[in-house]
Design an enzyme around this catalytic site. Structure first.
Site, PDB file in Angstrom:
ATOM      1  N   ALA A  25       0.850  -1.201   0.000  1.00 36.80           N
ATOM      2  CA  ALA A  25       0.000   0.000   0.000  1.00 36.80           C
ATOM      3  C   ALA A  25       0.876   1.238   0.000  1.00 36.80           C
ATOM      4  O   ALA A  25       2.049   1.198   0.384  1.00 36.80           O
ATOM      5  CB  ALA A  25      -0.919   0.004   1.223  1.00 36.80           C
ATOM      6  N   THR A  31       5.286   4.210   2.128  1.00 38.55           N
ATOM      7  CA  THR A  31       4.841   3.085   1.320  1.00 38.55           C
ATOM      8  C   THR A  31       5.176   1.809   2.083  1.00 38.55           C
ATOM      9  O   THR A  31       6.269   1.680   2.643  1.00 38.55           O
ATOM     10  CB  THR A  31       5.538   3.072  -0.052  1.00 38.55           C
ATOM     11  N   ASP A 141      -3.932   8.989  15.698  1.00 37.45           N
ATOM     12  CA  ASP A 141      -4.563   8.756  14.395  1.00 37.45           C
ATOM     13  C   ASP A 141      -5.381   7.468  14.429  1.00 37.45           C
ATOM     14  O   ASP A 141      -5.203   6.574  13.595  1.00 37.45           O
ATOM     15  CB  ASP A 141      -3.494   8.690  13.301  1.00 37.45           C
TER      16      ASP A 141
END
Length: 655
Positions: A25, A31, A141
């Site tokens: 991903a 990455t 997050d």
């Protein structure tokens, strides 16, 4: 489509150890690849920072610090961080590879989860966050994309610490709010700050989304969503999904309170509330809620929107949309049709707006062309970072720029006295004669110097090198407490912080200094040496014309370095009588040094218990031990002076 075919990293071996096999991903800051650890022969996940972030030295420093904190977090519901490395321009994390899918994938597939299923999956997520909160780590997050679901049904939370590193970097440079805006707590929007209660808020939003299939606040722009987080409360999920209990509504409402003090104060508190609500739901509760939802809503087609520039945005032109309506049959309210005059005004207004937009675009385009082609501007040369400051200064001045050298700063990626960064950065366009500021490196970021006191030089050197330090000067001095060849202290001392580019100096013990004992009382000399932890051997010799019980010779000699456990040899005159060559009797010493005579008490405080016991017994004392464990003498009674031979000395041992 195989996204790894065109990826230049696939097939490479990073740090001589991690062979990149495929790309998984690509996100906003990194990455993710599947790789094989060729040293341990296992599959791992590699998260490689994007080049733009990897070139930001401040970001890399924060990232490394957060990666260390995340690596220290050991919990079955946390994706483990194995390593953090840099290979050339690639800064990357090595993590546990979790085959499966994300919670986002599951939510996309099902639309929404039943309340029992949602509360069940929230529990391991909150357990992972709770472990982080106990360690002082804030995730920042929390969202379904960061929850991985293994093939055997476990949930694992990923990306601990990464959002913080990115947030700190971008907040500093642009003032942007970093994070997935749909889950941001009000304090993150208003002040850019976050603590464990911000994770609780995001968890409450995620629970709402699992229950309803939608985020509580939606709008056309991220700014509008952030505004709603600050100014609107998260609605109870039962407003969207009939049949949910008041306890579930209260759970979401408390977790998403605007005031952080009104929320559960960390993820562990919220976990307890979630578990309590989950335990009170019947096993078939999800089926009941699904049935209630089907019975209380109906899906009807609404008419196509009326034509004209003011038509409401129902969907594609000429088509209808599907709306969920109350079965009472109340028709949707449509805006009244606009008159011809209204439509004319709207058309004229739209025409002038388009003309204004076109004029502004032309001005901007013309300025951009002039900016790119004007001879009044130059580019800051590439490859300034990493050059020696003097070389970079000469290069910039050769290009017609004024150079200023700013304060130094630490850097883990740039050697000492080389350029860490330039302002403006390399490649930027500036006017001729403008100033470029260079920031030199002070060396690598300071880190804690390990405490190597009492270790051998070889072991101390190994420990220092293991932490990235080098050994500088080695000096030697005697010590009564540190064995010969062991480290007395370091400069800087253990626990202090210093850049690894500055060597650590060692002070090494030459051992204890052998005292001069010739001519002293033999018993006192032997006791003094035993108190030093030495193994004393005493031989008797015909005194000749010397005083009885007097030291004639010693080995080693005075001033020689000795260590605990070393053997020393004393030659002492016999205690029997000693005479002069003539008829005059000098005297005997066998009447004042009997079994109960007073002798010096060795002071063993600070010594190893075994050594202390040996020294005291060798001096003729009995030993009584007490204390709270440990191998070091912390107190002694009597602590010195003299005591009758055969009396008891008490030592208190401690850690």
């Amino acid at each position: 489509m195989d996204t790894s075919v065109a990826d230049p990293l696939v097939g490479q071996v990073l740090d001589g150890r991690y062979r990149i096999e495929s790309r998984v991903a690509r996100g906003g800051m990194a990455t993710v690849y599947v790789a094989r650890d060729v040293r341990l022969d296992r599959i791992v996940a590699i998260k490689v920072m994007h080049a733009g972030l990897a070139s930001d030295d401040d970001f890399v420093a924060r990232f490394i610090g957060e990666a260390k904190a995340a690596a220290a977090l050991s919990h079955p519901n946390v994706v483990a961080v194995y390593d953090q490395r840099t290979d050339g321009e690639h800064v990357f994390l090595v993590m546990e590879y979790v085959p499966g899918r994300t919670l986002r994938d599951l939510l996309t597939e099902r639309g929404r989860l039943g309340p029992r299923a949602a509360l069940e999956i929230m529990q391991p997520v909150l357990a992972a966050l709770g472990a982080a909160h106990r360690g002082g780590l804030v995730h920042r997050d929390v969202k379904p994309e960061n929850v991985l679901l293994t093939e055997d049904g476990q949930a694992k939370v990923a990306d601990f610490g990464l959002a913080r590193a990115e947030s700190a970097s971008k907040m500093t440079k642009t003032g942007l709010i970093i994070g997935t805006v749909g889950y941001l707590a009000p304090e993150q929007v208003l002040a850019g700050s976050a603590d464990v209660r911000s994770d609780v808020y995001a968890s409450g939003v995620m629970l709402y989304e699992l229950l309803t299939g939608e985020l509580p606040h939606r709008a056309d722009t991220a700014l509008a969503v952030a505004y709603k987080h600050v100014n609107e409360a998260v609605p109870p999920p039962s407003a969207a999904v009939p049949g949910l209990t008041p306890a579930i509504d209260a759970l979401v409402t408390r977790a998403t309170a605007h005031d952080p003090a009104a929320r559960p104060q960390d993820a562990n508190r919220l976990l307890g509330e979630v578990a309590e609500v989950f335990g009170g739901l019947p096993r078939d509760f999800d089926e009941r809620v699904e049935e209630a939802s089907r019975n209380q809503t109906a899906v009807l087609e609404t008419p196509a929107p009326p034509p004209g520039p003011y038509a409401p945005q129902y969907g594609p032109p000429g088509g209808g949309r599907t709306a969920v309506l109350d079965p009472s049959g109340t028709a949707p309210v449509e805006p009244p049709p606009r008159g011809r005059a209204d439509r004319a005004i709207g058309a004229i207004t739209g025409k002038y707006v388009l003309i204004a937009i076109g004029a502004i675009a032309a001005v901007i385009l013309g300025w951009a062309v002039w900016y790119q082609t004007s001879g009044q501007y130059e580019h800051v040369p590439e490859r300034i970072v990493g050059m020696k400051v003097a070389d970079a200064k000469a290069k910039l001045e050769g290009a017609g720029m004024t150079v200023r050298v700013g304060p130094k700063q630490f850097s883990d990626r740039v050697r000492k006295d080389q350029v860490v960064k330039s302002d403006p950065p390399a490649g930027a366009r500036i006017a001729k004669g403008d100033t470029v500021t260079l920031t030199p490196s002070k060396g690598r970021m300071p880190r804690e110097v390990p405490d190597v006191t009492g270790k051998s030089v070889e072991d101390a050197t190994g420990d220092l090198r293991g932490k990235g330090f080098t050994v500088g000067r080695t000096s030697r001095e005697p010590s009564q407490t540190v064995g010969k060849g062991d480290v007395i202290r370091t400069d800087p001392k253990g626990g202090a912080e210093q850049s690894p580019d500055v060597p650590v100096d060692l002070v090494v013990s030459t051992g204890m200094s052998m005292p001069g004992l010739v001519g002293t009382n033999g018993d006192e000399a032997a006791n003094k040496l035993r108190a030093m932890g030495l193994d004393v051997k005493v031989d008797k010799e015909d005194p000749g014309d010397r005083q009885p019980n007097t030291v004639l010779r010693q080995d080693p000699a005075q001033g020689t370095g000795v260590s605990r456990g070393d053997s020393v040899h004393l030659v002492v005159t016999d205690r029997k009588c000693a005479f002069n060559a003539g008829p005059v009797h000098i005297g005997c010493d066998d009447g004042d040094r009997g079994q109960n005579a007073s002798v010096p008490v060795p002071n063993t405080v600070g010594q190893n218990v075994k050594d202390a016991r040996q020294a005291l017994r060798s001096s003729g004392f009995k030993v009584k031990e007490t204390g709270w464990g440990g191998d070091t003498v912390r107190f002694q009674n009597p602590g010195g002076g003299e005591a009758p031979r055969g009396s008891t000395v008490t030592i208190v041992r401690g850690p």
